[in-house]
Design a protein around this motif. Structure first.
Motif, PDB file in Angstrom:
ATOM      1  N   MET A 161       0.853  -1.169   0.000  1.00  0.00           N
ATOM      2  CA  MET A 161       0.000   0.000   0.000  1.00  0.00           C
ATOM      3  C   MET A 161       0.902   1.237   0.000  1.00  0.00           C
ATOM      4  SD  MET A 161      -3.084   1.131   2.624  1.00  0.00           S
ATOM      5  CE  MET A 161      -3.438  -0.514   3.041  1.00  0.00           C
ATOM      6  N   SER A 162       0.567   2.181  -0.846  1.00  0.00           N
ATOM      7  CA  SER A 162       1.387   3.376  -0.963  1.00  0.00           C
ATOM      8  C   SER A 162       1.163   4.323   0.219  1.00  0.00           C
ATOM      9  CB  SER A 162       1.078   4.093  -2.276  1.00  0.00           C
ATOM     10  OG  SER A 162      -0.238   4.609  -2.232  1.00  0.00           O
ATOM     11  N   ARG A 163       2.049   5.296   0.331  1.00  0.00           N
ATOM     12  CA  ARG A 163       1.923   6.279   1.415  1.00  0.00           C
ATOM     13  C   ARG A 163       0.669   7.120   1.229  1.00  0.00           C
ATOM     14  NH1 ARG A 163       7.159   9.582   1.651  1.00  0.00           N
ATOM     15  NH2 ARG A 163       6.100  10.470   3.450  1.00  0.00           N
ATOM     16  N   LEU A 164       0.332   7.419  -0.034  1.00  0.00           N
ATOM     17  CA  LEU A 164      -0.877   8.189  -0.319  1.00  0.00           C
ATOM     18  C   LEU A 164      -2.128   7.429   0.113  1.00  0.00           C
ATOM     19  CD1 LEU A 164      -2.240  10.636  -1.645  1.00  0.00           C
ATOM     20  CD2 LEU A 164      -2.204   9.344  -3.778  1.00  0.00           C
ATOM     21  N   ALA A 165      -2.164   6.134  -0.189  1.00  0.00           N
ATOM     22  CA  ALA A 165      -3.313   5.319   0.191  1.00  0.00           C
ATOM     23  C   ALA A 165      -3.435   5.214   1.713  1.00  0.00           C
ATOM     24  CB  ALA A 165      -3.208   3.927  -0.429  1.00  0.00           C
ATOM     25  N   LYS A 166      -2.308   5.086   2.393  1.00  0.00           N
ATOM     26  CA  LYS A 166      -2.343   5.025   3.861  1.00  0.00           C
ATOM     27  C   LYS A 166      -2.866   6.334   4.448  1.00  0.00           C
ATOM     28  CE  LYS A 166       1.411   1.751   4.370  1.00  0.00           C
ATOM     29  NZ  LYS A 166       2.799   1.541   4.794  1.00  0.00           N
ATOM     30  N   GLY A 167      -2.416   7.458   3.897  1.00  0.00           N
ATOM     31  CA  GLY A 167      -2.888   8.757   4.375  1.00  0.00           C
ATOM     32  C   GLY A 167      -4.372   8.954   4.135  1.00  0.00           C
ATOM     33  N   LEU A 168      -4.860   8.540   2.967  1.00  0.00           N
ATOM     34  CA  LEU A 168      -6.291   8.666   2.677  1.00  0.00           C
ATOM     35  C   LEU A 168      -7.123   7.748   3.560  1.00  0.00           C
ATOM     36  CD1 LEU A 168      -6.118   8.927  -1.196  1.00  0.00           C
ATOM     37  CD2 LEU A 168      -6.828  10.725   0.390  1.00  0.00           C
ATOM     38  N   LEU A 169      -6.595   6.563   3.862  1.00  0.00           N
ATOM     39  CA  LEU A 169      -7.302   5.658   4.770  1.00  0.00           C
ATOM     40  C   LEU A 169      -7.408   6.263   6.161  1.00  0.00           C
ATOM     41  CD1 LEU A 169      -8.587   2.895   5.326  1.00  0.00           C
ATOM     42  CD2 LEU A 169      -6.296   2.043   5.831  1.00  0.00           C
ATOM     43  N   ILE A 170      -6.342   6.862   6.636  1.00  0.00           N
ATOM     44  CA  ILE A 170      -6.361   7.507   7.955  1.00  0.00           C
ATOM     45  C   ILE A 170      -7.358   8.665   7.973  1.00  0.00           C
ATOM     46  CG2 ILE A 170      -4.970   8.888   9.555  1.00  0.00           C
ATOM     47  CD1 ILE A 170      -2.609   7.045   8.798  1.00  0.00           C
ATOM     48  N   LEU A 171      -7.357   9.476   6.916  1.00  0.00           N
ATOM     49  CA  LEU A 171      -8.309  10.583   6.848  1.00  0.00           C
ATOM     50  C   LEU A 171      -9.753  10.092   6.806  1.00  0.00           C
ATOM     51  CD1 LEU A 171      -6.516  13.011   4.386  1.00  0.00           C
ATOM     52  CD2 LEU A 171      -6.970  13.387   6.807  1.00  0.00           C
ATOM     53  N   GLY A 226     -16.864   9.793   2.755  1.00  0.00           N
ATOM     54  CA  GLY A 226     -17.134   9.217   1.439  1.00  0.00           C
ATOM     55  C   GLY A 226     -16.117   9.654   0.403  1.00  0.00           C
ATOM     56  N   PHE A 227     -15.745  10.917   0.433  1.00  0.00           N
ATOM     57  CA  PHE A 227     -14.764  11.459  -0.507  1.00  0.00           C
ATOM     58  C   PHE A 227     -13.402  10.810  -0.322  1.00  0.00           C
ATOM     59  CE2 PHE A 227     -11.623  14.778  -1.578  1.00  0.00           C
ATOM     60  CZ  PHE A 227     -11.895  14.892  -2.927  1.00  0.00           C
ATOM     61  N   PHE A 228     -12.937  10.747   0.932  1.00  0.00           N
ATOM     62  CA  PHE A 228     -11.637  10.153   1.212  1.00  0.00           C
ATOM     63  C   PHE A 228     -11.637   8.648   0.941  1.00  0.00           C
ATOM     64  CE2 PHE A 228     -10.980  13.822   4.288  1.00  0.00           C
ATOM     65  CZ  PHE A 228     -10.210  14.535   3.381  1.00  0.00           C
ATOM     66  N   SER A 229     -12.768   7.981   1.180  1.00  0.00           N
ATOM     67  CA  SER A 229     -12.849   6.551   0.893  1.00  0.00           C
ATOM     68  C   SER A 229     -12.765   6.293  -0.608  1.00  0.00           C
ATOM     69  CB  SER A 229     -14.150   5.969   1.443  1.00  0.00           C
ATOM     70  OG  SER A 229     -14.189   6.103   2.835  1.00  0.00           O
ATOM     71  N   GLY A 230     -13.428   7.128  -1.380  1.00  0.00           N
ATOM     72  CA  GLY A 230     -13.353   6.993  -2.830  1.00  0.00           C
ATOM     73  C   GLY A 230     -11.947   7.229  -3.352  1.00  0.00           C
ATOM     74  N   LEU A 231     -11.286   8.251  -2.823  1.00  0.00           N
ATOM     75  CA  LEU A 231      -9.906   8.510  -3.234  1.00  0.00           C
ATOM     76  C   LEU A 231      -8.970   7.384  -2.781  1.00  0.00           C
ATOM     77  CD1 LEU A 231      -9.494  12.336  -2.623  1.00  0.00           C
ATOM     78  CD2 LEU A 231      -9.712  11.130  -4.794  1.00  0.00           C
ATOM     79  N   PHE A 232      -9.254   6.792  -1.623  1.00  0.00           N
ATOM     80  CA  PHE A 232      -8.468   5.664  -1.141  1.00  0.00           C
ATOM     81  C   PHE A 232      -8.577   4.482  -2.094  1.00  0.00           C
ATOM     82  CE2 PHE A 232      -8.718   1.657   1.348  1.00  0.00           C
ATOM     83  CZ  PHE A 232      -7.370   1.524   1.633  1.00  0.00           C
ATOM     84  N   LEU A 233      -9.793   4.169  -2.529  1.00  0.00           N
ATOM     85  CA  LEU A 233      -9.976   3.061  -3.464  1.00  0.00           C
ATOM     86  C   LEU A 233      -9.295   3.351  -4.800  1.00  0.00           C
ATOM     87  CD1 LEU A 233     -13.681   2.067  -2.759  1.00  0.00           C
ATOM     88  CD2 LEU A 233     -11.600   0.865  -2.080  1.00  0.00           C
ATOM     89  N   LEU A 234      -9.376   4.597  -5.249  1.00  0.00           N
ATOM     90  CA  LEU A 234      -8.713   4.985  -6.488  1.00  0.00           C
ATOM     91  C   LEU A 234      -7.194   4.854  -6.356  1.00  0.00           C
ATOM     92  CD1 LEU A 234      -9.131   6.169  -9.337  1.00  0.00           C
ATOM     93  CD2 LEU A 234      -8.828   8.410  -8.305  1.00  0.00           C
ATOM     94  N   LEU A 239      -4.876   2.439  -8.699  1.00  0.00           N
ATOM     95  CA  LEU A 239      -3.796   3.006  -9.500  1.00  0.00           C
ATOM     96  C   LEU A 239      -2.420   2.541  -9.028  1.00  0.00           C
ATOM     97  CD1 LEU A 239      -5.025   6.663 -10.039  1.00  0.00           C
ATOM     98  CD2 LEU A 239      -5.066   4.766 -11.654  1.00  0.00           C
ATOM     99  N   GLY A 240      -2.283   2.257  -7.767  1.00  0.00           N
ATOM    100  CA  GLY A 240      -0.997   1.852  -7.225  1.00  0.00           C
ATOM    101  C   GLY A 240      -0.696   0.376  -7.366  1.00  0.00           C
ATOM    102  N   ARG A 241      -1.687  -0.375  -7.811  1.00  0.00           N
ATOM    103  CA  ARG A 241      -1.497  -1.818  -7.921  1.00  0.00           C
ATOM    104  C   ARG A 241      -0.693  -2.140  -9.172  1.00  0.00           C
ATOM    105  NH1 ARG A 241      -6.120  -6.462  -7.736  1.00  0.00           N
ATOM    106  NH2 ARG A 241      -4.678  -8.172  -8.001  1.00  0.00           N
ATOM    107  N   LYS A 242       0.281  -2.970  -9.004  1.00  0.00           N
ATOM    108  CA  LYS A 242       1.090  -3.387 -10.132  1.00  0.00           C
ATOM    109  C   LYS A 242       0.605  -4.763 -10.581  1.00  0.00           C
ATOM    110  CE  LYS A 242       5.157  -0.755  -8.850  1.00  0.00           C
ATOM    111  NZ  LYS A 242       4.381   0.309  -8.449  1.00  0.00           N
TER     112      LYS A 242
END
Length: 59
Positions: free
Chosen positions: A1-11, A36-44, A48-51
């Motif tokens: 999990m990327s740092r961005l995804a972790k931050g969005l999950l925390i938010l 809802g907004f942060f959850s959607g960005l977390f899923l995005l 996008l971060g999945r290889k």
């Protein structure tokens, strides 16, 4: 999990907690909308971060 995804999950978790434990309706629906907004960005960010590895040779 990327740092961005972790931050969005925390938010998302923090805004959901704020929405659940706020007793007065001073903030309105803002924490729920933010959750809802942060959850959607977390899923995005997860998508996008999945290889995805593709192996063209069928074994």
């Amino acid at each position: 999990m990327s740092r961005l995804a972790k931050g969005l999950l925390i938010l998302a978790i923090l805004s959901a907690t704020l929405g659940c434990f706020t007793t007065e309706n001073t903030l309105g629906d803002a924490p729920v909308v933010a959750c809802g907004f942060f959850s959607g960005l977390f899923l995005l960010a997860l998508v996008l971060g999945r290889k995805i590895k593709f192996d063209p040779v069928l074994r």
